[in-house]
Design a protein around this motif. Structure first.
Motif, PDB file in Angstrom:
ATOM      1  N   ILE A 215       0.818  -1.208   0.000  1.00  0.00           N
ATOM      2  CA  ILE A 215       0.000   0.000   0.000  1.00  0.00           C
ATOM      3  C   ILE A 215       0.857   1.265   0.000  1.00  0.00           C
ATOM      4  O   ILE A 215       0.354   2.370  -0.212  1.00  0.00           O
ATOM      5  CB  ILE A 215      -0.947  -0.037   1.226  1.00  0.00           C
ATOM      6  CG1 ILE A 215      -2.225   0.753   0.962  1.00  0.00           C
ATOM      7  CG2 ILE A 215      -0.252   0.481   2.481  1.00  0.00           C
ATOM      8  CD1 ILE A 215      -3.297   0.516   1.989  1.00  0.00           C
ATOM      9  N   VAL A 220       0.107   3.900  -5.527  1.00  0.00           N
ATOM     10  CA  VAL A 220      -1.045   3.964  -4.621  1.00  0.00           C
ATOM     11  C   VAL A 220      -1.193   5.401  -4.122  1.00  0.00           C
ATOM     12  O   VAL A 220      -0.251   5.991  -3.596  1.00  0.00           O
ATOM     13  CB  VAL A 220      -0.872   3.006  -3.424  1.00  0.00           C
ATOM     14  CG1 VAL A 220      -2.068   3.108  -2.484  1.00  0.00           C
ATOM     15  CG2 VAL A 220      -0.680   1.578  -3.907  1.00  0.00           C
ATOM     16  N   THR A 221      -2.365   5.969  -4.283  1.00  0.00           N
ATOM     17  CA  THR A 221      -2.595   7.349  -3.864  1.00  0.00           C
ATOM     18  C   THR A 221      -2.664   7.451  -2.341  1.00  0.00           C
ATOM     19  O   THR A 221      -2.917   6.467  -1.638  1.00  0.00           O
ATOM     20  CB  THR A 221      -3.907   7.892  -4.448  1.00  0.00           C
ATOM     21  OG1 THR A 221      -5.005   7.141  -3.900  1.00  0.00           O
ATOM     22  CG2 THR A 221      -3.910   7.780  -5.966  1.00  0.00           C
ATOM     23  N   GLN A 223      -4.957   8.938  -0.626  1.00  0.00           N
ATOM     24  CA  GLN A 223      -6.323   8.664  -0.186  1.00  0.00           C
ATOM     25  C   GLN A 223      -6.578   7.159  -0.087  1.00  0.00           C
ATOM     26  O   GLN A 223      -7.139   6.673   0.898  1.00  0.00           O
ATOM     27  CB  GLN A 223      -7.326   9.298  -1.154  1.00  0.00           C
ATOM     28  CG  GLN A 223      -8.778   9.079  -0.758  1.00  0.00           C
ATOM     29  CD  GLN A 223      -9.744   9.740  -1.740  1.00  0.00           C
ATOM     30  OE1 GLN A 223      -9.331  10.383  -2.698  1.00  0.00           O
ATOM     31  NE2 GLN A 223     -11.032   9.566  -1.493  1.00  0.00           N
ATOM     32  N   LYS A 224      -6.154   6.418  -1.104  1.00  0.00           N
ATOM     33  CA  LYS A 224      -6.370   4.978  -1.096  1.00  0.00           C
ATOM     34  C   LYS A 224      -5.557   4.313   0.009  1.00  0.00           C
ATOM     35  O   LYS A 224      -6.032   3.382   0.671  1.00  0.00           O
ATOM     36  CB  LYS A 224      -5.994   4.390  -2.455  1.00  0.00           C
ATOM     37  CG  LYS A 224      -6.307   2.909  -2.593  1.00  0.00           C
ATOM     38  CD  LYS A 224      -6.016   2.403  -3.993  1.00  0.00           C
ATOM     39  CE  LYS A 224      -6.349   0.928  -4.120  1.00  0.00           C
ATOM     40  NZ  LYS A 224      -6.065   0.418  -5.499  1.00  0.00           N
ATOM     41  N   ARG A 225      -4.344   4.787   0.229  1.00  0.00           N
ATOM     42  CA  ARG A 225      -3.510   4.198   1.274  1.00  0.00           C
ATOM     43  C   ARG A 225      -4.133   4.432   2.650  1.00  0.00           C
ATOM     44  O   ARG A 225      -4.238   3.515   3.464  1.00  0.00           O
ATOM     45  CB  ARG A 225      -2.108   4.787   1.223  1.00  0.00           C
ATOM     46  CG  ARG A 225      -1.209   4.276   2.338  1.00  0.00           C
ATOM     47  CD  ARG A 225       0.248   4.542   2.100  1.00  0.00           C
ATOM     48  NE  ARG A 225       0.581   5.936   1.900  1.00  0.00           N
ATOM     49  CZ  ARG A 225       0.908   6.475   0.730  1.00  0.00           C
ATOM     50  NH1 ARG A 225       0.902   5.746  -0.369  1.00  0.00           N
ATOM     51  NH2 ARG A 225       1.212   7.764   0.635  1.00  0.00           N
ATOM     52  N   GLN A 227      -7.201   5.078   3.400  1.00  0.00           N
ATOM     53  CA  GLN A 227      -8.442   4.323   3.507  1.00  0.00           C
ATOM     54  C   GLN A 227      -8.159   2.851   3.801  1.00  0.00           C
ATOM     55  O   GLN A 227      -8.819   2.240   4.647  1.00  0.00           O
ATOM     56  CB  GLN A 227      -9.243   4.444   2.212  1.00  0.00           C
ATOM     57  CG  GLN A 227     -10.589   3.719   2.251  1.00  0.00           C
ATOM     58  CD  GLN A 227     -11.358   3.877   0.945  1.00  0.00           C
ATOM     59  OE1 GLN A 227     -10.802   4.313  -0.065  1.00  0.00           O
ATOM     60  NE2 GLN A 227     -12.624   3.531   0.961  1.00  0.00           N
ATOM     61  N   GLY A 228      -7.175   2.288   3.120  1.00  0.00           N
ATOM     62  CA  GLY A 228      -6.824   0.892   3.350  1.00  0.00           C
ATOM     63  C   GLY A 228      -6.285   0.652   4.755  1.00  0.00           C
ATOM     64  O   GLY A 228      -6.630  -0.341   5.409  1.00  0.00           O
ATOM     65  N   THR A 231      -9.283   1.080   7.289  1.00  0.00           N
ATOM     66  CA  THR A 231     -10.213  -0.045   7.206  1.00  0.00           C
ATOM     67  C   THR A 231      -9.623  -1.301   7.828  1.00  0.00           C
ATOM     68  O   THR A 231     -10.280  -1.992   8.625  1.00  0.00           O
ATOM     69  CB  THR A 231     -10.590  -0.314   5.741  1.00  0.00           C
ATOM     70  OG1 THR A 231     -11.192   0.843   5.176  1.00  0.00           O
ATOM     71  CG2 THR A 231     -11.558  -1.484   5.640  1.00  0.00           C
TER      72      THR A 231
END
Length: 396
Positions: A215, A220-221, A223-225, A227-228, A231
């Motif tokens: 990640i 990987v952006t 935001q995506k990192r 969020q991951g 979560t």
């Protein structure tokens, strides 16, 4: 949104979190050497502990699993600049090097015993043997390594049922892999190995770190990192509370209700570190992932200080043990102990009699002073590593 640039050398949030857990780690080791009842009572015993002492010990649970997890993440980041074959060779040699350092330099720093009667296998050994395992697994897709890490982490407590059966006797391999709880193996007269960290569950955490480290790759952006990480962190915390409430699987030490709410909470949160149970891993790694997300943009003074320690973890780790034990030796003589008191059969450390030590408040003062004293040496070495490229720096 464009993918965020990730340094090929270091990731800021990883260094900050690693530095934070290493600062906290020093608290536990200072407590071992300077808190008077450290070797006579369990700080997590619900019936005898109190909030300040319980918290002092419990908060240090975060250190080892996050240290191992972040080591796995760092290996994943290495894949951006090394081939699989290069990574494998490096992990094998560095893993064996760390094991050698554990049984020599670290063991001596812990014991100050020139005869080296006891070689201690703890977190550096766990990282070293996990690197050796990962040196073989890096040729697999990262998803397969992550799946194996999850399988070990979520499944190894099945072995608890076998170990709890009447008459069970663990083989040496079984003990090294899973059941060791300060298990001593004689090597030759007067010398042996003390296994504190069995390798299987720690290797599972390392493999998870390697998989989760994907990640932090450049594609990987942010935001995506984040969020991951959030979560996954929340999911692990949720798993902890659900399985811990059920009280059937995930930890060999079931919790029990007591007459007071405080004692019941103490029992509920008192999860097994030796070896690290699923419950222990979930309630430490889960918040650790949340912290990684929170540290993504942390640039304050405290974060900068943590980053310095986190950028030179091996250097800090070795230095802090020798500094703690050297100070203990000095205070040993200051308090009037003599050469006849150097060895206490009830304590594995020299210059640390069973009745030596201070109150918890003094322990905190020593901890703060120690960490502060190590800042400049760590900052110097961090800058040296940043500006030099000798091959041996990768091993230190």
């Amino acid at each position: 949104m464009q993918p965020n640039p990730i340094s090929r050398e270091r990731v800021y949030s990883i260094d900050v979190l690693r530095g934070l857990v290493m600062i906290i780690m020093a608290l536990d080791h200072v407590r071992d050497f300077f808190h008077q009842p450290a070797f006579t009572s369990d700080p997590l015993d619900p019936q005898t502990s109190y909030p300040a002492l319980y918290f002092t010990r419990w908060v240090t649970h975060f250190c080892a699993p996050l240290f191992v997890l972040l080591s796995g993440m760092s290996v994943q980041l290495m894949s951006t600049r090394k081939s699989k074959a290069e990574m494998s060779r490096f992990l094998l040699t560095r893993g064996l090097w760390l094991i050698l350092i554990e049984i020599t330099v670290v063991s001596f720093g812990l014991t100050f015993n020139p005869l080296m009667n006891v070689m201690v296998l703890q977190v550096i050994w766990a990282i070293g043997i996990s690197f050796v395992a990962l040196s073989l697994l890096v040729f697999l897709p990262w998803q397969a390594v992550l799946a194996l890490g999850l399988l070990i982490t979520f499944g190894h407590n099945i072995l608890d049922f076998r170990e709890s059966q009447p008459g069970f006797k663990a083989s040496p391999l079984w003990t090294f892999a899973h059941s060791a709880q300060f298990s001593f193996f004689p090597l030759f007269p007067g010398h042996g190995v003390l296994v504190i960290y069995p390798f299987l569950p720690w290797t599972g955490i390392m493999l998870m770190g390697y998989g989760i480290g994907r990640i932090f790759m450049p594609d990987v952006t942010v935001q995506k990192r984040k969020q991951g990480l959030v979560t996954t962190g929340l999911a692990m915390i949720g798993i902890f509370f659900i399985l811990r409430a059920v009280n059937v699987y995930g930890d060999p030490r079931p919790w029990q209700p007591f007459t007071t709410l405080q004692q019941t909470v103490f029992s509920f949160m008192n999860v097994a570190k030796y070896p690290p149970s699923l419950m222990y891993t979930c309630i430490t790694v889960g918040p650790g992932l949340l912290a990684l997300a929170a540290f993504e943009h942390a640039r304050g003074r405290f974060a900068q200080i943590c980053r310095v320690y986190g950028s030179v973890p091996f250097f800090y780790y070795i230095l802090h043990f020798y500094a703690i034990h050297l100070l203990c030796m000095i205070l040993f003589f200051v308090h009037g102990y003599g050469v006849n008191d150097i060895v206490d059969p009830n304590v594995p450390f020299l210059f640390r009699p069973n009745d030596f030590g201070y109150s918890l408040g003094v322990v905190y003062l020593i901890w703060i002073a120690l960490v502060a004293a190590l800042y400049k040496p760590c900052k110097w070495y961090s800058e040296y590593k940043r500006t030099h490229r000798q091959w041996w720096l990768s091993y230190l």
